[in-house]
Design a protein around this motif. Structure first.
Motif, PDB file in Angstrom:
ATOM      1  N   MET A   1       0.843  -1.187   0.000  1.00  0.00           N
ATOM      2  CA  MET A   1       0.000   0.000   0.000  1.00  0.00           C
ATOM      3  C   MET A   1       0.883   1.244   0.000  1.00  0.00           C
ATOM      4  O   MET A   1       1.685   1.446   0.904  1.00  0.00           O
ATOM      5  N   LYS A   2       0.680   2.080  -1.001  1.00  0.00           N
ATOM      6  CA  LYS A   2       1.430   3.328  -1.102  1.00  0.00           C
ATOM      7  C   LYS A   2       0.568   4.552  -0.804  1.00  0.00           C
ATOM      8  O   LYS A   2       1.078   5.575  -0.352  1.00  0.00           O
ATOM      9  N   LYS A   3      -0.737   4.425  -1.082  1.00  0.00           N
ATOM     10  CA  LYS A   3      -1.617   5.565  -0.893  1.00  0.00           C
ATOM     11  C   LYS A   3      -2.990   5.086  -0.436  1.00  0.00           C
ATOM     12  O   LYS A   3      -3.514   4.094  -0.944  1.00  0.00           O
ATOM     13  N   ALA A   4      -3.576   5.792   0.541  1.00  0.00           N
ATOM     14  CA  ALA A   4      -4.879   5.415   1.077  1.00  0.00           C
ATOM     15  C   ALA A   4      -5.722   6.650   1.285  1.00  0.00           C
ATOM     16  O   ALA A   4      -5.206   7.765   1.420  1.00  0.00           O
ATOM     17  N   ILE A   5      -7.032   6.447   1.332  1.00  0.00           N
ATOM     18  CA  ILE A   5      -7.947   7.504   1.713  1.00  0.00           C
ATOM     19  C   ILE A   5      -8.673   7.055   2.972  1.00  0.00           C
ATOM     20  O   ILE A   5      -9.036   5.881   3.106  1.00  0.00           O
ATOM     21  N   VAL A   6      -8.860   7.973   3.897  1.00  0.00           N
ATOM     22  CA  VAL A   6      -9.576   7.672   5.143  1.00  0.00           C
ATOM     23  C   VAL A   6     -10.845   8.511   5.161  1.00  0.00           C
ATOM     24  O   VAL A   6     -10.795   9.742   5.269  1.00  0.00           O
ATOM     25  N   LEU A   7     -11.986   7.841   5.045  1.00  0.00           N
ATOM     26  CA  LEU A   7     -13.284   8.512   5.117  1.00  0.00           C
ATOM     27  C   LEU A   7     -13.645   8.682   6.586  1.00  0.00           C
ATOM     28  O   LEU A   7     -13.568   7.749   7.371  1.00  0.00           O
ATOM     29  N   GLY A   8     -14.052   9.894   6.947  1.00  0.00           N
ATOM     30  CA  GLY A   8     -14.285  10.172   8.363  1.00  0.00           C
ATOM     31  C   GLY A   8     -12.976  10.375   9.100  1.00  0.00           C
ATOM     32  O   GLY A   8     -12.811   9.965  10.247  1.00  0.00           O
ATOM     33  N   ALA A   9     -12.035  11.035   8.455  1.00  0.00           N
ATOM     34  CA  ALA A   9     -10.672  11.146   8.969  1.00  0.00           C
ATOM     35  C   ALA A   9     -10.556  11.978  10.234  1.00  0.00           C
ATOM     36  O   ALA A   9      -9.591  11.830  10.987  1.00  0.00           O
TER      37      ALA A   9
ATOM     38  N   PHE B   1     -10.311   3.369   3.528  1.00  0.00           N
ATOM     39  CA  PHE B   1     -10.645   3.059   4.913  1.00  0.00           C
ATOM     40  C   PHE B   1     -11.931   3.799   5.266  1.00  0.00           C
ATOM     41  O   PHE B   1     -11.950   5.033   5.286  1.00  0.00           O
ATOM     42  N   GLN B   2     -13.008   3.054   5.515  1.00  0.00           N
ATOM     43  CA  GLN B   2     -14.302   3.648   5.832  1.00  0.00           C
ATOM     44  C   GLN B   2     -14.452   3.721   7.355  1.00  0.00           C
ATOM     45  O   GLN B   2     -14.783   2.745   8.019  1.00  0.00           O
ATOM     46  N   CYS B   3     -14.176   4.913   7.910  1.00  0.00           N
ATOM     47  CA  CYS B   3     -14.256   5.146   9.359  1.00  0.00           C
ATOM     48  C   CYS B   3     -15.374   6.100   9.732  1.00  0.00           C
ATOM     49  O   CYS B   3     -15.555   6.397  10.921  1.00  0.00           O
ATOM     50  N   ALA B   4     -16.111   6.595   8.737  1.00  0.00           N
ATOM     51  CA  ALA B   4     -17.198   7.542   9.028  1.00  0.00           C
ATOM     52  C   ALA B   4     -18.351   6.820   9.707  1.00  0.00           C
ATOM     53  O   ALA B   4     -18.618   5.646   9.432  1.00  0.00           O
ATOM     54  N   ASN B   5     -19.029   7.517  10.594  1.00  0.00           N
ATOM     55  CA  ASN B   5     -20.155   6.921  11.307  1.00  0.00           C
ATOM     56  C   ASN B   5     -21.259   7.949  11.455  1.00  0.00           C
ATOM     57  O   ASN B   5     -21.091   9.117  11.094  1.00  0.00           O
ATOM     58  N   VAL B   6     -22.379   7.517  12.002  1.00  0.00           N
ATOM     59  CA  VAL B   6     -23.511   8.408  12.238  1.00  0.00           C
ATOM     60  C   VAL B   6     -24.007   8.207  13.669  1.00  0.00           C
ATOM     61  O   VAL B   6     -23.795   7.144  14.265  1.00  0.00           O
ATOM     62  N   PRO B   7     -24.648   9.215  14.257  1.00  0.00           N
ATOM     63  CA  PRO B   7     -25.197   9.057  15.607  1.00  0.00           C
ATOM     64  C   PRO B   7     -26.215   7.920  15.658  1.00  0.00           C
ATOM     65  O   PRO B   7     -26.864   7.590  14.659  1.00  0.00           O
ATOM     66  N   TYR B   8     -26.350   7.321  16.843  1.00  0.00           N
ATOM     67  CA  TYR B   8     -27.297   6.223  17.026  1.00  0.00           C
ATOM     68  C   TYR B   8     -28.668   6.538  16.459  1.00  0.00           C
ATOM     69  O   TYR B   8     -29.281   5.720  15.771  1.00  0.00           O
ATOM     70  N   GLN B   9     -29.153   7.744  16.739  1.00  0.00           N
ATOM     71  CA  GLN B   9     -30.525   8.090  16.370  1.00  0.00           C
ATOM     72  C   GLN B   9     -30.708   8.276  14.864  1.00  0.00           C
ATOM     73  O   GLN B   9     -31.839   8.369  14.390  1.00  0.00           O
ATOM     74  N   GLU B  10     -29.595   8.304  14.106  1.00  0.00           N
ATOM     75  CA  GLU B  10     -29.678   8.464  12.655  1.00  0.00           C
ATOM     76  C   GLU B  10     -29.265   7.206  11.900  1.00  0.00           C
ATOM     77  O   GLU B  10     -29.273   7.179  10.670  1.00  0.00           O
ATOM     78  N   MET B  11     -28.940   6.154  12.651  1.00  0.00           N
ATOM     79  CA  MET B  11     -28.357   4.967  12.036  1.00  0.00           C
ATOM     80  C   MET B  11     -29.291   4.285  11.038  1.00  0.00           C
ATOM     81  O   MET B  11     -28.877   3.898   9.935  1.00  0.00           O
ATOM     82  N   GLU B  12     -30.546   4.131  11.413  1.00  0.00           N
ATOM     83  CA  GLU B  12     -31.484   3.399  10.564  1.00  0.00           C
ATOM     84  C   GLU B  12     -31.633   4.052   9.200  1.00  0.00           C
ATOM     85  O   GLU B  12     -31.687   3.379   8.163  1.00  0.00           O
ATOM     86  N   GLU B  13     -31.674   5.381   9.193  1.00  0.00           N
ATOM     87  CA  GLU B  13     -31.863   6.114   7.945  1.00  0.00           C
ATOM     88  C   GLU B  13     -30.586   6.234   7.125  1.00  0.00           C
ATOM     89  O   GLU B  13     -30.601   6.068   5.894  1.00  0.00           O
ATOM     90  N   LYS B  14     -29.457   6.470   7.805  1.00  0.00           N
ATOM     91  CA  LYS B  14     -28.257   6.896   7.080  1.00  0.00           C
ATOM     92  C   LYS B  14     -27.200   5.813   6.847  1.00  0.00           C
ATOM     93  O   LYS B  14     -26.404   5.933   5.911  1.00  0.00           O
ATOM     94  N   LEU B  15     -27.174   4.787   7.685  1.00  0.00           N
ATOM     95  CA  LEU B  15     -26.133   3.781   7.506  1.00  0.00           C
ATOM     96  C   LEU B  15     -26.230   3.053   6.163  1.00  0.00           C
ATOM     97  O   LEU B  15     -25.198   2.827   5.507  1.00  0.00           O
ATOM     98  N   PRO B  16     -27.418   2.674   5.693  1.00  0.00           N
ATOM     99  CA  PRO B  16     -27.504   2.042   4.366  1.00  0.00           C
ATOM    100  C   PRO B  16     -26.996   2.948   3.246  1.00  0.00           C
ATOM    101  O   PRO B  16     -26.415   2.457   2.266  1.00  0.00           O
ATOM    102  N   ILE B  17     -27.199   4.264   3.384  1.00  0.00           N
ATOM    103  CA  ILE B  17     -26.709   5.193   2.359  1.00  0.00           C
ATOM    104  C   ILE B  17     -25.184   5.180   2.338  1.00  0.00           C
ATOM    105  O   ILE B  17     -24.573   5.129   1.260  1.00  0.00           O
TER     106      ILE B  17
END
Length: 317
Positions: free
Chosen positions: A1-9, A74-90
């Protein structure tokens, strides 16, 4: 690995992964939607290998534009508990669509809610029988990530962390306690004080996450990121007082108390159903990591807590 992107950095786990990648002299793109936070991250590390891309995890095109030249997402982004049902699938659809279109490896950072109540020390094949709404949402998320009928070119893996703490931590169960100690105010401990629980120090977690990501044969699988030896809330508080000379009250919050607080606080309201974790103390089996990657990375808890308090409190410790 030479280059990476971190989502939710700029989040707790994301920054820990950014730091570890830079430590290995890997080029990193920090992705997020707050220009100020991203610029602060750049200033903090002052490393020519670190750049940033302004974008939104809910905007597929912005993720794709930033990910074209990287080796691993690297997918490190998250959402608050109260928004998980709506936003996690997106989030799941967006990141996997990008990984699939660009034929990328992608590391998804997740937790242990998919397992439900503990029946044993859980390895990666532990039955996924979630009994809570958030656990079921997380299982649907896993099924989306590993949907081979939908994704033909993406190479995903999921790493699962227990509760965590560390210099970059922001929204863990232990964070209110740490914040109270640092501010020298009466504070809370989420859960009872007697149950030994597993916690992982984020710098240790980041090292193991990157170790797994660098193995070509790790993809297409779930991976536990195990913490250190289980430790009770009583022991944690004792260590915090020892390190900082903190003398204020720390009130343990049980499920009923959190339910009542949830009447006025939507975050606490959503935590109520997850309180079984603080009671059962689910432990992650570490054998797969040891067999296929190497020794477990485990900073002594007292030292890790001291580093966390020193960093966040600057000169208070």
């Amino acid at each position: 690995m030479k280059k990476a992107i971190v989502l939710g950095a700029t989040g707790g786990t994301g920054e820990a992964v950014v730091s570890e990648l830079l430590r290995r002299n890997i080029e990193v793109i920090a992705f997020g939607r707050s220009k100020n936070k991203l610029q602060n991250l750049i200033s903090k590390y002052n490393n020519t290998n670190l750049s940033y891309a302004l974008g939104d995890i809910f905007n597929y095109q912005s993720i794709e534009n930033a990910s074209v030249d990287v080796d691993i997402i690297f997918q490190c982004a998250n959402v608050p508990y109260q928004e998980m049902e709506e936003k996690l699938p997106i989030i799941g659809n967006n990141v996997m669509k990008v990984a699939d279109k660009l034929s990328k490896k992608i590391v998804i950072v997740d937790g242990i809610y998919v397992y439900g109540h503990q029946s044993a020390i859980g390895d990666e094949n532990h039955p996924k029988l979630p009994h809570t709404k958030k656990g079921k949402i997380r299982l649907q998320f896993e099924n989306l990530i590993f949907d081979s009928n939908k994704w033909k070119k993406a190479k995903p893996l999921i790493v699962r962390l227990p509760d965590y703490f560390g210099p970059s931590s922001q929204n863990s169960y232990l964070q209110p306690t740490i914040n109270g100690v640092l501010n020298d105010k009466n504070t809370i401990f989420i859960g009872n004080l007697k149950t030994p629980r597993e916690y992982i120090y984020l710098p240790d977690a980041a090292k193991m996450i990157v170790n797994i990501a660098e193995k070509d044969d790790a993809y297409g699988e779930n991976w536990n990121i195990p913490g250190g030896n289980p430790i009770s809330g009583k022991e944690i508080i004792h260590l915090a007082r020892k390190i900082t000379k903190y003398k204020k009250a720390i009130i343990p919050l049980n499920k009923t108390m959190i339910f009542l607080m949830g009447i006025f606080n939507p975050f606490m309201r959503e935590i109520t159903e997850m309180m079984y974790i603080t009671k059962d103390g689910f432990i992650l089996n570490n054998q797969k990591y040891k067999d296929r990657v190497g020794p477990i990375i485990k900073t002594d808890f007292e030292q890790a807590l001291k580093e966390t308090l020193s960093h966040n409190g600057k000169n208070k410790v």
